[in-house]
Scaffold this motif. Structure first.
Motif, PDB file in Angstrom:
ATOM      1  N   ASN A  51       0.837  -1.216   0.000  1.00  0.00           N
ATOM      2  CA  ASN A  51       0.000   0.000   0.000  1.00  0.00           C
ATOM      3  C   ASN A  51       0.865   1.255   0.000  1.00  0.00           C
ATOM      4  OD1 ASN A  51      -2.339  -1.486   0.045  1.00  0.00           O
ATOM      5  ND2 ASN A  51      -2.861  -1.032   2.168  1.00  0.00           N
ATOM      6  N   TYR A  55      -0.094   3.200  -3.270  1.00  0.00           N
ATOM      7  CA  TYR A  55      -0.994   4.340  -3.047  1.00  0.00           C
ATOM      8  C   TYR A  55      -0.262   5.541  -2.459  1.00  0.00           C
ATOM      9  CZ  TYR A  55      -4.387   0.599  -3.591  1.00  0.00           C
ATOM     10  OH  TYR A  55      -5.097  -0.475  -4.055  1.00  0.00           O
ATOM     11  N   ASP A  80       4.174   7.333   4.631  1.00  0.00           N
ATOM     12  CA  ASP A  80       4.373   7.917   3.308  1.00  0.00           C
ATOM     13  C   ASP A  80       3.832   9.342   3.291  1.00  0.00           C
ATOM     14  OD1 ASP A  80       1.555   8.094   2.152  1.00  0.00           O
ATOM     15  OD2 ASP A  80       1.616   5.948   2.605  1.00  0.00           O
ATOM     16  N   ILE A  85      -5.729   9.219   2.955  1.00  0.00           N
ATOM     17  CA  ILE A  85      -6.983   8.488   2.803  1.00  0.00           C
ATOM     18  C   ILE A  85      -8.129   9.388   3.289  1.00  0.00           C
ATOM     19  CG2 ILE A  85      -8.285   6.447   3.547  1.00  0.00           C
ATOM     20  CD1 ILE A  85      -5.579   5.042   3.996  1.00  0.00           C
ATOM     21  N   TYR A  96     -13.093  -2.985   0.122  1.00  0.00           N
ATOM     22  CA  TYR A  96     -13.001  -1.631  -0.445  1.00  0.00           C
ATOM     23  C   TYR A  96     -11.641  -1.418  -1.097  1.00  0.00           C
ATOM     24  CZ  TYR A  96     -12.769   3.370  -1.072  1.00  0.00           C
ATOM     25  OH  TYR A  96     -12.613   4.605  -1.628  1.00  0.00           O
ATOM     26  N   THR A  97     -11.651  -1.069  -2.364  1.00  0.00           N
ATOM     27  CA  THR A  97     -10.390  -0.802  -3.070  1.00  0.00           C
ATOM     28  C   THR A  97     -10.588   0.320  -4.081  1.00  0.00           C
ATOM     29  OG1 THR A  97      -8.678  -1.745  -4.500  1.00  0.00           O
ATOM     30  CG2 THR A  97     -10.886  -2.628  -4.785  1.00  0.00           C
ATOM     31  N   THR A  98      -9.581   1.149  -4.235  1.00  0.00           N
ATOM     32  CA  THR A  98      -9.603   2.121  -5.330  1.00  0.00           C
ATOM     33  C   THR A  98      -8.585   1.729  -6.391  1.00  0.00           C
ATOM     34  OG1 THR A  98      -7.951   3.523  -4.260  1.00  0.00           O
ATOM     35  CG2 THR A  98     -10.270   4.020  -3.788  1.00  0.00           C
ATOM     36  N   LEU A 102      -8.162  -6.507  -3.924  1.00  0.00           N
ATOM     37  CA  LEU A 102      -9.228  -7.242  -3.260  1.00  0.00           C
ATOM     38  C   LEU A 102      -9.777  -6.448  -2.068  1.00  0.00           C
ATOM     39  CD1 LEU A 102      -7.593 -10.787  -3.283  1.00  0.00           C
ATOM     40  CD2 LEU A 102      -9.480 -10.016  -4.710  1.00  0.00           C
ATOM     41  N   GLY A 103      -9.116  -5.362  -1.738  1.00  0.00           N
ATOM     42  CA  GLY A 103      -9.574  -4.564  -0.602  1.00  0.00           C
ATOM     43  C   GLY A 103      -9.404  -5.280   0.717  1.00  0.00           C
ATOM     44  N   LEU A 104      -8.367  -6.102   0.808  1.00  0.00           N
ATOM     45  CA  LEU A 104      -8.149  -6.889   2.025  1.00  0.00           C
ATOM     46  C   LEU A 104      -6.922  -6.460   2.813  1.00  0.00           C
ATOM     47  CD1 LEU A 104      -8.868 -10.533   0.817  1.00  0.00           C
ATOM     48  CD2 LEU A 104     -10.264  -9.119   2.330  1.00  0.00           C
ATOM     49  N   GLY A 105      -6.100  -5.599   2.225  1.00  0.00           N
ATOM     50  CA  GLY A 105      -4.812  -5.279   2.843  1.00  0.00           C
ATOM     51  C   GLY A 105      -4.939  -4.648   4.217  1.00  0.00           C
ATOM     52  N   LEU A 106      -5.692  -3.575   4.313  1.00  0.00           N
ATOM     53  CA  LEU A 106      -5.798  -2.855   5.587  1.00  0.00           C
ATOM     54  C   LEU A 106      -6.570  -3.672   6.619  1.00  0.00           C
ATOM     55  CD1 LEU A 106      -6.539   0.845   4.511  1.00  0.00           C
ATOM     56  CD2 LEU A 106      -4.438  -0.040   5.533  1.00  0.00           C
ATOM     57  N   THR A 126       0.089   9.070   5.012  1.00  0.00           N
ATOM     58  CA  THR A 126      -0.514   7.983   5.773  1.00  0.00           C
ATOM     59  C   THR A 126       0.531   7.342   6.668  1.00  0.00           C
ATOM     60  OG1 THR A 126      -2.095   7.542   3.979  1.00  0.00           O
ATOM     61  CG2 THR A 126      -1.723   5.750   5.549  1.00  0.00           C
TER      62      THR A 126
ATOM     63  N   SER B  57      -2.181 -10.767  -0.343  1.00  0.00           N
ATOM     64  CA  SER B  57      -3.311 -10.592  -1.258  1.00  0.00           C
ATOM     65  C   SER B  57      -2.835 -10.448  -2.706  1.00  0.00           C
ATOM     66  CB  SER B  57      -4.174  -9.394  -0.848  1.00  0.00           C
ATOM     67  OG  SER B  57      -3.453  -8.188  -0.963  1.00  0.00           O
ATOM     68  N   ARG B  61      -4.160 -12.994  -5.394  1.00  0.00           N
ATOM     69  CA  ARG B  61      -4.888 -12.508  -6.561  1.00  0.00           C
ATOM     70  C   ARG B  61      -4.271 -13.066  -7.843  1.00  0.00           C
ATOM     71  NH1 ARG B  61      -4.624  -7.139  -5.466  1.00  0.00           N
ATOM     72  NH2 ARG B  61      -3.408  -6.461  -7.225  1.00  0.00           N
TER      73      ARG B  61
HETATM   74  N1  LIG Z   1      -0.806   4.420   2.043  1.00  0.00           N
HETATM   75  C1  LIG Z   1      -1.963   4.742   1.446  1.00  0.00           C
HETATM   76  N2  LIG Z   1      -2.147   5.969   0.882  1.00  0.00           N
HETATM   77  C2  LIG Z   1      -3.314   6.289   0.262  1.00  0.00           C
HETATM   78  N3  LIG Z   1      -4.373   5.452   0.173  1.00  0.00           N
HETATM   79  C3  LIG Z   1      -4.258   4.232   0.714  1.00  0.00           C
HETATM   80  C4  LIG Z   1      -3.060   3.795   1.385  1.00  0.00           C
HETATM   81  N4  LIG Z   1      -3.249   2.533   1.830  1.00  0.00           N
HETATM   82  C5  LIG Z   1      -4.504   2.195   1.454  1.00  0.00           C
HETATM   83  N5  LIG Z   1      -5.120   3.203   0.785  1.00  0.00           N
HETATM   84  C6  LIG Z   1      -6.502   3.207   0.261  1.00  0.00           C
HETATM   85  O1  LIG Z   1      -7.255   2.235   0.956  1.00  0.00           O
HETATM   86  C7  LIG Z   1      -7.812   1.287   0.032  1.00  0.00           C
HETATM   87  C8  LIG Z   1      -7.899  -0.070   0.702  1.00  0.00           C
HETATM   88  O2  LIG Z   1      -6.576  -0.598   0.898  1.00  0.00           O
HETATM   89  P1  LIG Z   1      -6.399  -2.180   1.055  1.00  0.00           P
HETATM   90  O3  LIG Z   1      -4.969  -2.476   1.212  1.00  0.00           O
HETATM   91  O4  LIG Z   1      -7.335  -2.634   2.117  1.00  0.00           O
HETATM   92  O5  LIG Z   1      -6.944  -2.726  -0.327  1.00  0.00           O
HETATM   93  P2  LIG Z   1      -6.235  -2.674  -1.778  1.00  0.00           P
HETATM   94  O6  LIG Z   1      -4.805  -2.300  -1.635  1.00  0.00           O
HETATM   95  O7  LIG Z   1      -7.073  -1.783  -2.631  1.00  0.00           O
HETATM   96  O8  LIG Z   1      -6.364  -4.176  -2.270  1.00  0.00           O
HETATM   97  P3  LIG Z   1      -5.481  -5.411  -1.715  1.00  0.00           P
HETATM   98  O9  LIG Z   1      -4.628  -4.912  -0.592  1.00  0.00           O
HETATM   99  O10 LIG Z   1      -6.480  -6.429  -1.250  1.00  0.00           O
HETATM  100  O11 LIG Z   1      -4.686  -5.881  -2.879  1.00  0.00           O
HETATM  101  C9  LIG Z   1      -6.912   1.350  -1.166  1.00  0.00           C
HETATM  102  O12 LIG Z   1      -7.564   0.917  -2.346  1.00  0.00           O
HETATM  103  C10 LIG Z   1      -6.560   2.843  -1.210  1.00  0.00           C
HETATM  104  O13 LIG Z   1      -7.616   3.592  -1.791  1.00  0.00           O
END
Ligand SMILES: Nc1ncnc2c1ncn2[C@@H]1O[C@H](COP(=O)(O)OP(=O)(O)OP(=O)(O)O)[C@@H](O)[C@H]1O
Ligand SMILES: [Mg+2]
Lengths: 134, 129
Positions: A51, A55, A80, A85, A96-98, A102-106, A126, B57, B61
């Protein structure tokens, strides 16, 4: 080579994510985490490092061995100066993902850690902290 | 750039992931595998992840996406050799990889695909499942 008490790694490219994983592993072994706990904290760190790169536009991971007087653990702080966010509670939701992920990281990183703290606001970058205790 | 080797075993392709994969390597694997499935007409793909200390993930994926593309090319994907600690962590992470079949080892993975690699490798000894 034992991990130092604290070290800061740059996250600029995808190779750096591999390095973060390796150093978190070393620190986890050093504090005596079991294999499953090691795997959990390394996986959480991998999610957050990605992330930070994808991001946040890159940043740092500070890996620290912590000690509360009896128990030891590993703490990692990801920082960073990216776009931040807008709504943390939305970003923390499973799915939730932008970025087409998969929106699973956080949310996953929170489940895999004993401590989790996230601070972010638009334009201010962040900062995510995770920790796992022995 | 490094590539992960893809072995042909009869009607199956076998990929053994031996390194802590960085992202470009993972993406190259997906491309190489789909090209090989199309070129060989393989009926199954076994991905041995027994060396992987974690699956996050991103890797999850990738595995899911390989399985989805392979299915369109009429090949089944089986991920084999997942470590117990990795399995426990994946469940807590929330990653379910719905399109991916798993087996404990290569032998059982081949059985799941329904192809045999015995003999000259040219005949399907098993039945398609
Ligand atoms: N360091 C960051 N700076 C800005 N936005 C962030 C940051 N980390 C996460 N986000 C926002 O939070 C959303 C959710 O993050 P999350 O890691 O849960 O899912 P993802 O990265 O979209 O998918 P995945 O981790 O499952 O591959 C991201 O899609 C992004 O919009
Ligand atoms: Mg993520």
């Amino acid at each position: 080579m034992p991990a130092p008490r604290s070290e800061v790694l740059e996250i600029r490219a995808s190779d750096d994510i591999v390095r973060v994983r390796q150093r978190v592993r070393t620190a986890s072994v050093e504090v005596g985490l079991g294999l499953v706990d090691q795997t959990k904290i390394v996986t959480a760190a991998s999610e957050l490092a990605r992330n930070t790169l994808d991001y946040g536009g890159g940043g740092t991971a500070a890996i620290e061995i912590i000690d509360d007087g009896g128990r030891r653990g590993v703490r990692i702080v990801f920082e960073d100066d990216g776009p931040g966010i807008p709504d943390i509670s939305v970003a923390m939701r499973d799915g939730y993902t932008t970025g087409g992920g998969l929106g699973l990281g956080l949310s996953g990183a929170r489940r895999l850690s004993n401590e989790f703290d996230i601070r972010s606001s638009p334009g201010a970058g962040t900062r995510v902290m995770i920790a796992r205790w022995k | 750039m490094d590539r992960i080797p893809i072995l042909k075993m009869g009607h199956a392709l076998l990929v053994t992931i031996q390194v802590d994969m960085h992202d470009q390597l993972a993406m190259a694997l997906e491309e190489d595998l789909t090209a090989r499935i199309a070129a060989t007409g393989a009926r199954g793909v076994l991905i041995d992840i027994s060396s992987l200390e974690i699956v996050d993930s991103f890797i999850g994926r990738m595995l899911d996406s390989i399985a989805a593309v392979s299915r369109l090319l009429d090949a089944r994907t089986v991920v084999v050799g997942m470590r117990p600690a990795v399995a426990i962590t994946l469940v807590e992470l929330g990653l379910s990889m719905p399109g991916v079949n798993t087996a404990l080892n290569v032998e059982r993975g081949l059985a799941l695909i329904g192809v045999s690699v015995s003999g000259d490798g040219e005949h399907d000894a098993g039945t398609e499942v």
